[in-house]
Design a protein around this motif. Structure first.
Motif, PDB file in Angstrom:
ATOM      1  N   GLU A   1       0.826  -1.203   0.000  1.00  0.00           N
ATOM      2  CA  GLU A   1       0.000   0.000   0.000  1.00  0.00           C
ATOM      3  C   GLU A   1       0.865   1.261   0.000  1.00  0.00           C
ATOM      4  N   GLN A   2       1.978   1.216   0.744  1.00  0.00           N
ATOM      5  CA  GLN A   2       2.842   2.396   0.824  1.00  0.00           C
ATOM      6  C   GLN A   2       3.464   2.726  -0.525  1.00  0.00           C
ATOM      7  N   VAL A   3       3.842   1.693  -1.289  1.00  0.00           N
ATOM      8  CA  VAL A   3       4.384   1.923  -2.632  1.00  0.00           C
ATOM      9  C   VAL A   3       3.372   2.683  -3.487  1.00  0.00           C
ATOM     10  N   ILE A   4       2.109   2.270  -3.418  1.00  0.00           N
ATOM     11  CA  ILE A   4       1.067   2.929  -4.208  1.00  0.00           C
ATOM     12  C   ILE A   4       0.873   4.367  -3.739  1.00  0.00           C
ATOM     13  N   LEU A   5       0.819   4.577  -2.425  1.00  0.00           N
ATOM     14  CA  LEU A   5       0.651   5.933  -1.908  1.00  0.00           C
ATOM     15  C   LEU A   5       1.822   6.832  -2.298  1.00  0.00           C
ATOM     16  N   ASP A   6       3.026   6.280  -2.290  1.00  0.00           N
ATOM     17  CA  ASP A   6       4.195   7.061  -2.700  1.00  0.00           C
ATOM     18  C   ASP A   6       4.060   7.530  -4.145  1.00  0.00           C
ATOM     19  N   HIS A   7       3.572   6.665  -5.013  1.00  0.00           N
ATOM     20  CA  HIS A   7       3.385   7.045  -6.411  1.00  0.00           C
ATOM     21  C   HIS A   7       2.227   8.030  -6.579  1.00  0.00           C
ATOM     22  N   LEU A   8       1.247   7.946  -5.698  1.00  0.00           N
ATOM     23  CA  LEU A   8       0.111   8.857  -5.788  1.00  0.00           C
ATOM     24  C   LEU A   8       0.466  10.280  -5.371  1.00  0.00           C
ATOM     25  N   GLN A   9       1.571  10.443  -4.637  1.00  0.00           N
ATOM     26  CA  GLN A   9       1.943  11.773  -4.156  1.00  0.00           C
ATOM     27  C   GLN A   9       2.156  12.753  -5.307  1.00  0.00           C
ATOM     28  N   GLY A  10       2.636  12.256  -6.441  1.00  0.00           N
ATOM     29  CA  GLY A  10       2.889  13.146  -7.572  1.00  0.00           C
ATOM     30  C   GLY A  10       1.781  13.164  -8.601  1.00  0.00           C
ATOM     31  N   VAL A  11       0.625  12.636  -8.250  1.00  0.00           N
ATOM     32  CA  VAL A  11      -0.496  12.526  -9.192  1.00  0.00           C
ATOM     33  C   VAL A  11      -1.585  13.520  -8.812  1.00  0.00           C
ATOM     34  N   GLU A  12      -2.040  14.304  -9.789  1.00  0.00           N
ATOM     35  CA  GLU A  12      -3.106  15.277  -9.529  1.00  0.00           C
ATOM     36  C   GLU A  12      -4.495  14.671  -9.691  1.00  0.00           C
ATOM     37  N   THR A  13      -4.555  13.452 -10.184  1.00  0.00           N
ATOM     38  CA  THR A  13      -5.829  12.763 -10.392  1.00  0.00           C
ATOM     39  C   THR A  13      -6.554  12.546  -9.064  1.00  0.00           C
ATOM     40  N   PRO A  14      -7.883  12.755  -9.009  1.00  0.00           N
ATOM     41  CA  PRO A  14      -8.630  12.444  -7.788  1.00  0.00           C
ATOM     42  C   PRO A  14      -8.486  10.974  -7.412  1.00  0.00           C
ATOM     43  N   VAL A  15      -8.373  10.705  -6.119  1.00  0.00           N
ATOM     44  CA  VAL A  15      -8.191   9.340  -5.638  1.00  0.00           C
ATOM     45  C   VAL A  15      -9.283   9.001  -4.629  1.00  0.00           C
ATOM     46  N   PHE A  16      -9.979   7.890  -4.876  1.00  0.00           N
ATOM     47  CA  PHE A  16     -10.921   7.335  -3.906  1.00  0.00           C
ATOM     48  C   PHE A  16     -10.238   6.193  -3.163  1.00  0.00           C
ATOM     49  N   LEU A  17     -10.464   6.103  -1.876  1.00  0.00           N
ATOM     50  CA  LEU A  17     -10.089   4.899  -1.136  1.00  0.00           C
ATOM     51  C   LEU A  17     -11.316   4.006  -1.058  1.00  0.00           C
ATOM     52  N   VAL A  18     -11.225   2.819  -1.649  1.00  0.00           N
ATOM     53  CA  VAL A  18     -12.329   1.858  -1.627  1.00  0.00           C
ATOM     54  C   VAL A  18     -11.942   0.739  -0.671  1.00  0.00           C
ATOM     55  N   ILE A  19     -12.610   0.690   0.465  1.00  0.00           N
ATOM     56  CA  ILE A  19     -12.314  -0.317   1.488  1.00  0.00           C
ATOM     57  C   ILE A  19     -13.221  -1.513   1.251  1.00  0.00           C
ATOM     58  N   ASN A  20     -12.645  -2.599   0.758  1.00  0.00           N
ATOM     59  CA  ASN A  20     -13.428  -3.761   0.343  1.00  0.00           C
ATOM     60  C   ASN A  20     -13.532  -4.809   1.456  1.00  0.00           C
TER      61      ASN A  20
END
Length: 300
Positions: free
Chosen positions: A106-125
């Motif tokens: 999860e941390q790898v994904i969050l690290d990559h999201l730091q530089g993304v301006e795209t809206p992000v939803f957290l979907v807790i499944n």
């Protein structure tokens, strides 16, 4: 035709660690099976595109491979593909499993999201597996890690809260015309889905090193005069010992794979089929780029 006034459309990427339920969620949202499901990680290898059209909009979902630590070139391709998708979409759906602890994946994904301006939803499944009392602290904890546009708890298996997720997706997408006809649910050819349905049964019926060493290609799909659709598919694996397991004693394993896959394929295509399965060995194919490219796992 879909009325384009006030219509919203765009691309939404499903990202997350392996086995968090992305493919189940995609199939449930689309309303039909276009992505294979298994309890084994790294089931998805390509970006599976699913199209959901409503009166108010159209969303094209990209079900990406689960982010994991690669052990071969195929795994490296899968991880790079998943992370590259973050830059190409209008919305990111970061899917997590409520029963699993936050970890390096999860941390790898969050690290990559730091530089993304795209809206992000957290979907807790998988919220059907915990009590609401356990869920609220988890939501607060994740909100501290990243400024998610929305946090939507769901159960893909039960269908819980998917209407809310769908509503928020359409509200977030930009206005624009539909990309696909309203009755289209995927842009993958039938042969791709057929190959994936065969591979799904290999995943479900075999163990240890066999499932992830397998690729499936469809070499022929031809209507016959008796009304049957003839399909010849080749199951490729890396070792002679794996081939022996896949064929099984007196062909028993391959027969079971074929019987189960045939039911799924007939349901998908709406016609009777004759499924002709073969097994071939291509040694160490997951580390051989020409073969990966031939199977569609490496893009130019």
């Amino acid at each position: 035709m879909v009325d384009s006034s006030g219509f919203r459309s765009g691309f939404a990427a499903l990202v997350g660690r392996p086995n968090v339920g992305k493919s189940t969620l995609l199939n449930r949202l689309i309303g039909t099976k276009i992505a294979i499901m298994s309890d084994k990680p790294q089931t998805t290898r390509n970006r599976i595109r699913g199209v959901l059209t409503r009166e108010n909009g159209q969303v094209i979902f990209l079900d990406t491979p689960g982010v994991h630590r690669p052990k071969h070139r195929l795994g490296d391709y899968m991880t790079r593909l998943a992370l590259a998708t973050l830059q190409e979409v209008d919305l990111v759906l970061f899917v997590i499993d409520v029963t699993s602890k936050f970890g390096p994946g999860e941390q790898v994904i969050l690290d990559h999201l730091q530089g993304v301006e795209t809206p992000v939803f957290l979907v807790i499944n998988k919220i059907d597996l915990v009590s609401p009392r356990e869920l609220l602290p988890m939501i607060d904890e994740h909100r501290k890690r990243y400024p998610f546009r929305e946090v939507v708890p769901v159960s893909a298996v039960k269908g819980t809260n998917l209407d809310r997720l769908e509503e928020r997706i359409y509200a977030t997408l930009p206005e624009g015309p539909p990309y696909y006809p309203a009755d289209q649910v995927t842009d993958h050819p039938e042969s791709f889905i057929v190959a994936e349905l065969v591979r799904e049964q290999v995943l479900n019926l075999t163990r240890e090193e066999v499932p992830h060493s397998v690729a499936v290609t469809v070499e022929e799909m031809t209507p016959r005069e008796n009304g049957l659709l003839y399909i010849r598919a080749v199951v490729v694996t890396e070792k002679e010992s794996q081939k022996a397991i896949l064929i099984g004693r007196e062909g028993g394993m391959l027969k079971r794979v074929g019987q189960r896959a045939r039911r799924e394929i007939e349901a998908l295509l709406g016609s009777r089929i004759y499924l002709d399965l073969w097994v071939k060995v291509k040694k160490d194919w997951r580390n051989r780029e020409p073969i990966l490219r031939n199977f569609g796992y490496v893009e130019d």
